[in-house]
Scaffold this motif. Sequence first.
Motif, PDB file in Angstrom:
ATOM      1  N   SER A  71     -37.611  10.200  18.892  1.00  0.00           N
ATOM      2  CA  SER A  71     -38.814  11.005  18.671  1.00  0.00           C
ATOM      3  C   SER A  71     -38.486  12.359  18.057  1.00  0.00           C
ATOM      4  O   SER A  71     -39.254  12.873  17.227  1.00  0.00           O
ATOM      5  CB  SER A  71     -39.593  11.185  19.975  1.00  0.00           C
ATOM      6  OG  SER A  71     -38.805  11.786  20.977  1.00  0.00           O
ATOM      7  N   MET A  72     -37.348  12.948  18.411  1.00  0.00           N
ATOM      8  CA  MET A  72     -36.944  14.208  17.785  1.00  0.00           C
ATOM      9  C   MET A  72     -36.686  14.002  16.295  1.00  0.00           C
ATOM     10  O   MET A  72     -37.043  14.845  15.455  1.00  0.00           O
ATOM     11  CB  MET A  72     -35.698  14.771  18.463  1.00  0.00           C
ATOM     12  CG  MET A  72     -35.967  15.506  19.753  1.00  0.00           C
ATOM     13  SD  MET A  72     -36.882  17.040  19.472  1.00  0.00           S
ATOM     14  CE  MET A  72     -36.797  17.775  21.098  1.00  0.00           C
ATOM     15  N   LYS A  81     -29.370   9.258  13.201  1.00  0.00           N
ATOM     16  CA  LYS A  81     -30.403  10.156  13.728  1.00  0.00           C
ATOM     17  C   LYS A  81     -29.772  11.320  14.483  1.00  0.00           C
ATOM     18  O   LYS A  81     -30.199  12.478  14.348  1.00  0.00           O
ATOM     19  CB  LYS A  81     -31.355   9.388  14.640  1.00  0.00           C
ATOM     20  CG  LYS A  81     -32.251   8.393  13.911  1.00  0.00           C
ATOM     21  CD  LYS A  81     -33.120   7.621  14.900  1.00  0.00           C
ATOM     22  CE  LYS A  81     -34.019   6.620  14.194  1.00  0.00           C
ATOM     23  NZ  LYS A  81     -34.853   5.848  15.150  1.00  0.00           N
ATOM     24  N   HIS A  82     -28.768  11.030  15.306  1.00  0.00           N
ATOM     25  CA  HIS A  82     -28.040  12.099  15.995  1.00  0.00           C
ATOM     26  C   HIS A  82     -27.496  13.114  14.984  1.00  0.00           C
ATOM     27  O   HIS A  82     -27.556  14.327  15.210  1.00  0.00           O
ATOM     28  CB  HIS A  82     -26.862  11.513  16.787  1.00  0.00           C
ATOM     29  CG  HIS A  82     -27.184  11.110  18.185  1.00  0.00           C
ATOM     30  ND1 HIS A  82     -27.502   9.821  18.529  1.00  0.00           N
ATOM     31  CD2 HIS A  82     -27.220  11.824  19.352  1.00  0.00           C
ATOM     32  CE1 HIS A  82     -27.706   9.739  19.832  1.00  0.00           C
ATOM     33  NE2 HIS A  82     -27.545  10.942  20.357  1.00  0.00           N
ATOM     34  N   ALA A 141     -32.656   0.419  13.501  1.00  0.00           N
ATOM     35  CA  ALA A 141     -32.756   0.397  12.049  1.00  0.00           C
ATOM     36  C   ALA A 141     -33.172  -1.000  11.596  1.00  0.00           C
ATOM     37  O   ALA A 141     -33.087  -1.970  12.356  1.00  0.00           O
ATOM     38  CB  ALA A 141     -31.420   0.774  11.423  1.00  0.00           C
ATOM     39  N   ASP A 142     -33.618  -1.099  10.343  1.00  0.00           N
ATOM     40  CA  ASP A 142     -34.105  -2.387   9.822  1.00  0.00           C
ATOM     41  C   ASP A 142     -33.093  -3.511  10.017  1.00  0.00           C
ATOM     42  O   ASP A 142     -33.447  -4.617  10.435  1.00  0.00           O
ATOM     43  CB  ASP A 142     -34.438  -2.251   8.327  1.00  0.00           C
ATOM     44  CG  ASP A 142     -35.800  -1.601   8.098  1.00  0.00           C
ATOM     45  OD1 ASP A 142     -36.719  -1.875   8.880  1.00  0.00           O
ATOM     46  OD2 ASP A 142     -35.922  -0.812   7.158  1.00  0.00           O
ATOM     47  N   HIS A 143     -31.826  -3.240   9.718  1.00  0.00           N
ATOM     48  CA  HIS A 143     -30.812  -4.298   9.775  1.00  0.00           C
ATOM     49  C   HIS A 143     -30.403  -4.653  11.202  1.00  0.00           C
ATOM     50  O   HIS A 143     -29.694  -5.632  11.431  1.00  0.00           O
ATOM     51  CB  HIS A 143     -29.574  -3.887   8.970  1.00  0.00           C
ATOM     52  CG  HIS A 143     -28.805  -2.730   9.559  1.00  0.00           C
ATOM     53  ND1 HIS A 143     -29.188  -1.421   9.392  1.00  0.00           N
ATOM     54  CD2 HIS A 143     -27.677  -2.709  10.319  1.00  0.00           C
ATOM     55  CE1 HIS A 143     -28.334  -0.623  10.013  1.00  0.00           C
ATOM     56  NE2 HIS A 143     -27.406  -1.380  10.583  1.00  0.00           N
ATOM     57  N   GLN A 144     -30.869  -3.856  12.193  1.00  0.00           N
ATOM     58  CA  GLN A 144     -30.556  -4.123  13.596  1.00  0.00           C
ATOM     59  C   GLN A 144     -31.749  -4.712  14.353  1.00  0.00           C
ATOM     60  O   GLN A 144     -31.614  -5.049  15.521  1.00  0.00           O
ATOM     61  CB  GLN A 144     -30.166  -2.812  14.297  1.00  0.00           C
ATOM     62  CG  GLN A 144     -28.991  -2.086  13.701  1.00  0.00           C
ATOM     63  CD  GLN A 144     -28.867  -0.681  14.271  1.00  0.00           C
ATOM     64  OE1 GLN A 144     -29.864  -0.068  14.657  1.00  0.00           O
ATOM     65  NE2 GLN A 144     -27.646  -0.174  14.341  1.00  0.00           N
ATOM     66  N   MET A 145     -32.883  -4.843  13.674  1.00  0.00           N
ATOM     67  CA  MET A 145     -34.128  -5.170  14.365  1.00  0.00           C
ATOM     68  C   MET A 145     -34.028  -6.471  15.151  1.00  0.00           C
ATOM     69  O   MET A 145     -33.425  -7.440  14.708  1.00  0.00           O
ATOM     70  CB  MET A 145     -35.266  -5.250  13.351  1.00  0.00           C
ATOM     71  CG  MET A 145     -36.636  -5.018  13.957  1.00  0.00           C
ATOM     72  SD  MET A 145     -36.814  -3.399  14.756  1.00  0.00           S
ATOM     73  CE  MET A 145     -36.642  -2.289  13.351  1.00  0.00           C
ATOM     74  N   THR A 183     -37.059   3.462  10.644  1.00  0.00           N
ATOM     75  CA  THR A 183     -36.204   2.272  10.551  1.00  0.00           C
ATOM     76  C   THR A 183     -35.149   2.381   9.453  1.00  0.00           C
ATOM     77  O   THR A 183     -34.313   1.486   9.326  1.00  0.00           O
ATOM     78  CB  THR A 183     -37.048   1.009  10.302  1.00  0.00           C
ATOM     79  OG1 THR A 183     -37.803   1.172   9.094  1.00  0.00           O
ATOM     80  CG2 THR A 183     -37.987   0.760  11.468  1.00  0.00           C
ATOM     81  N   ASP A 184     -35.175   3.455   8.687  1.00  0.00           N
ATOM     82  CA  ASP A 184     -34.171   3.636   7.625  1.00  0.00           C
ATOM     83  C   ASP A 184     -32.867   4.218   8.167  1.00  0.00           C
ATOM     84  O   ASP A 184     -31.885   4.328   7.415  1.00  0.00           O
ATOM     85  CB  ASP A 184     -34.707   4.559   6.526  1.00  0.00           C
ATOM     86  CG  ASP A 184     -35.861   3.942   5.754  1.00  0.00           C
ATOM     87  OD1 ASP A 184     -35.957   2.698   5.729  1.00  0.00           O
ATOM     88  OD2 ASP A 184     -36.669   4.694   5.184  1.00  0.00           O
ATOM     89  N   PHE A 185     -32.852   4.594   9.440  1.00  0.00           N
ATOM     90  CA  PHE A 185     -31.684   5.246  10.025  1.00  0.00           C
ATOM     91  C   PHE A 185     -31.326   4.571  11.349  1.00  0.00           C
ATOM     92  O   PHE A 185     -32.209   4.182  12.115  1.00  0.00           O
ATOM     93  CB  PHE A 185     -31.971   6.729  10.301  1.00  0.00           C
ATOM     94  CG  PHE A 185     -32.188   7.564   9.073  1.00  0.00           C
ATOM     95  CD1 PHE A 185     -31.190   8.387   8.588  1.00  0.00           C
ATOM     96  CD2 PHE A 185     -33.407   7.518   8.406  1.00  0.00           C
ATOM     97  CE1 PHE A 185     -31.397   9.166   7.454  1.00  0.00           C
ATOM     98  CE2 PHE A 185     -33.629   8.289   7.271  1.00  0.00           C
ATOM     99  CZ  PHE A 185     -32.620   9.108   6.791  1.00  0.00           C
ATOM    100  N   ASN A 186     -30.015   4.446  11.618  1.00  0.00           N
ATOM    101  CA  ASN A 186     -29.598   3.955  12.923  1.00  0.00           C
ATOM    102  C   ASN A 186     -29.477   5.132  13.897  1.00  0.00           C
ATOM    103  O   ASN A 186     -29.667   6.294  13.514  1.00  0.00           O
ATOM    104  CB  ASN A 186     -28.288   3.145  12.835  1.00  0.00           C
ATOM    105  CG  ASN A 186     -27.106   3.982  12.354  1.00  0.00           C
ATOM    106  OD1 ASN A 186     -27.001   5.181  12.628  1.00  0.00           O
ATOM    107  ND2 ASN A 186     -26.196   3.347  11.639  1.00  0.00           N
ATOM    108  N   ARG A 187     -29.174   4.850  15.148  1.00  0.00           N
ATOM    109  CA  ARG A 187     -29.164   5.895  16.170  1.00  0.00           C
ATOM    110  C   ARG A 187     -28.120   6.972  15.886  1.00  0.00           C
ATOM    111  O   ARG A 187     -28.374   8.173  16.079  1.00  0.00           O
ATOM    112  CB  ARG A 187     -28.908   5.264  17.548  1.00  0.00           C
ATOM    113  CG  ARG A 187     -29.042   6.215  18.732  1.00  0.00           C
ATOM    114  CD  ARG A 187     -30.468   6.692  18.949  1.00  0.00           C
ATOM    115  NE  ARG A 187     -31.397   5.592  19.095  1.00  0.00           N
ATOM    116  CZ  ARG A 187     -31.580   4.910  20.228  1.00  0.00           C
ATOM    117  NH1 ARG A 187     -30.902   5.214  21.306  1.00  0.00           N
ATOM    118  NH2 ARG A 187     -32.472   3.942  20.282  1.00  0.00           N
TER     119      ARG A 187
END
Length: 430
Positions: free
Chosen positions: A140-141, A271-272, A235-239, A264-268
């Motif tokens: 959410s951030m 995002k960090h 992310a999209d590829h991890q969905m 969904t364009d970024f993985n965790r």
Amino acid sequence: MGAQTGRGTFYAEKNAGNKMKLISVESTDDPVACQIGVFEDRTGRETKVLFRSLDRVSLPENYDHFFIVGALAAFLRNEPYLHLGPVCGKLYANFHLAMKQWSGWWKYQPIKIDAVQVSANADVTRAQTTGCLMSGGVDSMFTALTKSDEISAFVHLDHCRSERAGSAINRPHTGLESFAKGLGQSLYRIETNVMLAFPEIEDAWSSLSHGACMASVGHFLSSELTSLCISASFADHQMRPWGSHPTTDQWLSSDLLQFKHVGTDFNRFEKHKVIAENPAYLEFLSVCEHGPQSGAHLNCSNCQKCLRSMITLDLLNVEPALAPTFDWSAYTPKQLKQFLLRGHVNTSELLAYAEEIGREDVATVLRGVIDYAEKYSWIVDLELWSRRRFNWLLKYKRTLKRIRTAIYATMNIRPRRMSTQKKKRDQEYT
């Protein structure tokens, strides 16, 4: 039959037969908007669901929020559902699409839903207002940061144990008030027991129900918002099948409120990294699996979610002073080795980066954690299968948790979460 706003109570006839139904809604708007819906299952047992704003908002024009909760609970219990009052025809049709998708993922059976369908007044023009569900977590951030030009309000859920106002699990999240004020945005804090009122919803929270429950809170605010951002977990590829998903989130929209699944364009890990480059956001990061903590730090800094974020920030060379919501005094990556992870998508991202930058000390720990998770994935899968196959056992949930703890201890398997006793000990310093 129409929904009633303002003060008052609206009742339905108790002659619907063998099905889940919404039988009454009590509404008040003084001093703040509050509604309590009463559901009755086919055994005659009643369950009360609360939506209460801690800030000044208008009551919704309909009961679409109660429709989502009731239909979801009935779906998970395999009971037909009867809805009190009208429901948006678009939402009614969309929910059937969501049920079909959930059934394909988890083998639940779609249910019959009875409700009077209506359309929104096409002549009414509403100002476009976009909100963002805000937990203070990484997802959410990241949404707040990257969609700052679109978002005008944040929505925070304060989970309750019952329908009684003021029984929130989490302590007041004053950090989010300062965060929203600093960005010049509105903050709507909603107290609700939507997660815990029905044990089936709580049990399926991660895998199926949390997206729909967050959507129900959005519909409670449909007089204030026209769209609401739900932050992506993957992310999209991890969905994968999950409670909040780009396919199902859109099917919780109505004529009055549109949901957007974003990020969904970024993985965790990515995002960090974005958040770490923005101290104004990093300063309020709240990721703890136990919710915001009291005392000097918002995060317990000992659970597996806290530790994964701390390891990430460590790998990104973030100075501890720039991440004040964590207690860094006893931090070591090795602490993560005390847990059995349910999955390791995010941990694998950390491992790849640790290897890339030559942090072999961290990489060694993460390899061991991932190998251990793969070794015992069968017991996690068996537990999830049993809960879905025999969901009537949920009424014995506390006993089953004690049995699970005993089995794990007997087999010398690491716990998936920190024990309640250990969490209390770790909070005693405050």
